[in-house]
Design an enzyme around this catalytic site. Structure first.
Site, PDB file in Angstrom:
ATOM      1  N   GLU A 308       0.828  -1.208   0.000  1.00 26.68           N
ATOM      2  CA  GLU A 308       0.000   0.000   0.000  1.00 26.68           C
ATOM      3  C   GLU A 308       0.866   1.264   0.000  1.00 26.68           C
ATOM      4  O   GLU A 308       0.443   2.316  -0.472  1.00 26.68           O
ATOM      5  CB  GLU A 308      -0.930  -0.021   1.227  1.00 26.68           C
ATOM      6  N   HIS A 329       6.929 -26.992  -1.269  1.00 27.67           N
ATOM      7  CA  HIS A 329       6.227 -28.048  -2.008  1.00 27.67           C
ATOM      8  C   HIS A 329       5.037 -27.486  -2.771  1.00 27.67           C
ATOM      9  O   HIS A 329       4.143 -28.235  -3.173  1.00 27.67           O
ATOM     10  CB  HIS A 329       5.820 -29.165  -1.043  1.00 27.67           C
ATOM     11  N   LYS A 443     -13.928   1.134  -3.921  1.00 26.09           N
ATOM     12  CA  LYS A 443     -14.959   1.639  -3.006  1.00 26.09           C
ATOM     13  C   LYS A 443     -16.006   2.432  -3.779  1.00 26.09           C
ATOM     14  O   LYS A 443     -17.210   2.266  -3.567  1.00 26.09           O
ATOM     15  CB  LYS A 443     -14.342   2.562  -1.945  1.00 26.09           C
TER      16      LYS A 443
HETATM   17  O1  PA5 Z   1      -2.982   1.770   6.032  1.00 18.45           O
HETATM   18  C1  PA5 Z   1      -4.064   2.264   5.853  1.00 18.45           C
HETATM   19  O2  PA5 Z   1      -4.286   3.475   5.997  1.00 18.45           O
HETATM   20  C2  PA5 Z   1      -5.249   1.418   5.462  1.00 18.45           C
HETATM   21  O3  PA5 Z   1      -4.871   0.100   5.235  1.00 18.45           O
HETATM   22  C3  PA5 Z   1      -6.298   1.444   6.567  1.00 18.45           C
HETATM   23  O4  PA5 Z   1      -5.751   0.939   7.733  1.00 18.45           O
HETATM   24  C4  PA5 Z   1      -7.528   0.624   6.174  1.00 18.45           C
HETATM   25  O5  PA5 Z   1      -8.012   1.030   4.930  1.00 18.45           O
HETATM   26  C5  PA5 Z   1      -8.614   0.781   7.218  1.00 18.45           C
HETATM   27  O6  PA5 Z   1      -8.937   2.127   7.367  1.00 18.45           O
HETATM   28  P1  PA5 Z   1      -9.717   2.650   8.629  1.00 18.45           P
HETATM   29  O7  PA5 Z   1      -8.872   2.412   9.821  1.00 18.45           O
HETATM   30  O8  PA5 Z   1      -9.957   4.095   8.360  1.00 18.45           O
HETATM   31  O9  PA5 Z   1     -11.001   1.860   8.705  1.00 18.45           O
END
Ligand code: PA5
Length: 468
Positions: A308, A329, A443
């Site tokens: 990410e 494996h 989303k």
């Molecule tokens: O690293 C990040 O910002 C994301 O992976 C969030 O943790 C994830 O999308 C969840 O978001 P939130 O904590 O706002 O529900």
């Protein structure tokens, strides 16, 4: 890929400097990456290191609003730790199960630490509370099965969402909120619910205020995937009976080391430079390898942190993971002999927590007497060494991160190590490591397909595209 590139004096210094690392816990071993490195690429990355660190420490880079994790370990408030420990102790007394509702950075760090430190067969040990997870998927069957178990058990829960608006955990919380209220009544249910969210914004914060839930704050300047050492990770980890102070202590040590030595002697820098060099040389996939199944979720946390943070502008190393021997494996053939676009980072654990030796058998029908008397961990280490050498022969560079054991302190150090290396790698890649704009695309489509208010135009466009 050309092997055995002759290294410059400089690069030899850089690679041998690993022996001078200050860390008394983790070490990085680049012996099996060195033959693959192009010195010109490494040298050009090396020359950027001090600038990159300045960008992180002086908060002058992209996403600099989200650098709160840099000083977080050393600045954690004692009263916050004590409060989390007290809340956990109270809830542990009345919970057979603790449900952690969250997705992405709002659950992976906690799960990584809990699964690394708890018994492999935790659900069968009878130890309480058992930590389970929800809100990280939208499977109807998963929630159905969870509620069927919760019907019969005493439980409490944490709903964790920094934004307070993420759909997956919001749905799970709505369902489980009704379940817990039906089970215990409004007042007792409220005492069993903890909300961990933004200090002011988001639907979850409003809901928690109205219902009077105990709330912990996710700091503004700490993004989800960097939040494991905030209440996001610390409360669930404390609920599992794990020593959060030892975890933080490990992170503090690595924080100190990074700040004292933001140079090539630092394992963070070595990891960041070598992986970026291999990427620049065309190796676009990094496989996190472990030989301990307890580290599977640590790899999941790492994958999210790196995927990410770096997968932007059509750039970034694709983070994958395997658990050996299991995956030798299944994925072993590909790694040994498939497309040569990958390298491995092995988390090598020096010491097991328990000792188990292979017994001698007079008949030796299974022909294992040649290793009788050896510890299983000794055989595991030989499998690891044999695999590293075989993969090196197959053209796969290998970075080894060597840790003495899997413990709270070592995990704390690893967490900070990977966070800092993520920031440094991100800046070397010229991306903002702290945002995630790409996550919005699915989303928006989902909201449009569900007919959410405000998405009418997109709904019409999608319906047309789908011939609906
Ligand atoms: O690293 C990040 O910002 C994301 O992976 C969030 O943790 C994830 O999308 C969840 O978001 P939130 O904590 O706002 O529900």
């Amino acid at each position: 890929m050309q092997k055995n590139i002759c290294l410059s004096q400089d690069l030899h210094f850089f690679l041998s400097s690993q022996h001078q690392q200050n860390s008394n816990i983790m070490k990085i071993d680049l012996t099996h990456a060195e033959p693959f490195l192009d010195k010109a690429v490494v040298n050009s990355l090396e020359s950027r290191i001090s600038n990159v660190y300045e960008t992180v420490f002086n908060k002058t880079g992209a996403g600099n609003d989200f650098l709160g994790w840099v000083n977080l370990p050393s600045e954690i408030d004692e009263s916050l730790l004590a409060d989390i420990e007290k809340t956990a102790a109270d809830l542990r007394k009345k919970s057979d199960i603790f449900v952690v509702i969250g997705i992405g950075g709002s659950y992976l760090g906690a799960r990584a630490v809990i699964e690394a430190l708890q018994n492999h067969f935790a659900p069968l040990t009878g130890e309480k509370p058992l930590i389970v997870y929800a809100g990280h998927n939208m499977s109807e069957d998963y929630l159905h099965d969870l509620m069927a178990i919760l019907d019969k058990k005493d439980y409490s829960l944490a709903v964790i969402s920094k934004s307070g608006t993420t759909t997956e955990p919001a749905i799970a919380f709505r369902i489980l909120k009704q379940h817990i209220i039906n089970k215990y009544g409004e007042q007792e249910a409220a005492s069993r619910i903890i909300a961990i969210t933004d200090k002011a914004r988001g639907a979850l914060k409003q809901l928690a205020n109205v219902k009077g839930y105990k709330t912990y704050i996710v700091p503004d300047d700490v993004g989800g995937r960097f939040s494991v050492l905030t209440p996001v990770g610390l409360l669930p980890i404390a609920m599992a009976g794990i020593d959060i102070r030892a975890l933080v202590k490990g992170a503090v040590e690595m924080e100190k080391q990074c700040k004292a030595c933001p140079t090539l002697e630092n394992p963070v820098t070595q990891y960041a430079v070598v992986r970026q060099a291999l990427y620049a040389q065309g190796l676009t996939n990094e496989i996190m390898v472990n030989y301990e199944p307890r580290l599977v979720y640590f790899s999941e946390w790492w994958k999210q942190l790196y995927g990410e943070s770096h997968g932007k502008q059509h750039k970034g190393i694709f983070p994958a993971s395997v658990t050996f021997s299991t995956d030798l494996h299944s994925m072993g053939q590909y790694i040994q002999d498939g497309l040569r676009n990958l390298f491995e980072t092995v988390i090598s654990v020096e010491n097991s927590n328990h000792e188990l030796r292979i017994p001698m058998e007079n008949e030796d029908l299974d022909q294992l007497n040649y290793i009788a008397g050896k510890r299983i961990s000794e055989v595991n280490h030989k499998a690891e060494l044999g695999t590293v050498l075989a993969h090196e022969d197959g053209g796969v560079p290998n970075l080894r991160i060597v840790i003495p054991e899997v413990s709270e302190k070592v995990l704390g150090e690893l967490i900070y190590f990977f966070e800092m290396a993520c920031a440094v790698s991100g800046y070397m890649l010229d991306v903002n490591p702290f945002d995630q704009p790409g996550v919005e695309a699915y989303k928006k489509n989902m909201f449009a397909l569900l007919g959410k208010k405000g998405f009418e135009e997109q709904t019409a466009a999608l319906n047309k595209r789908l011939n609906l």
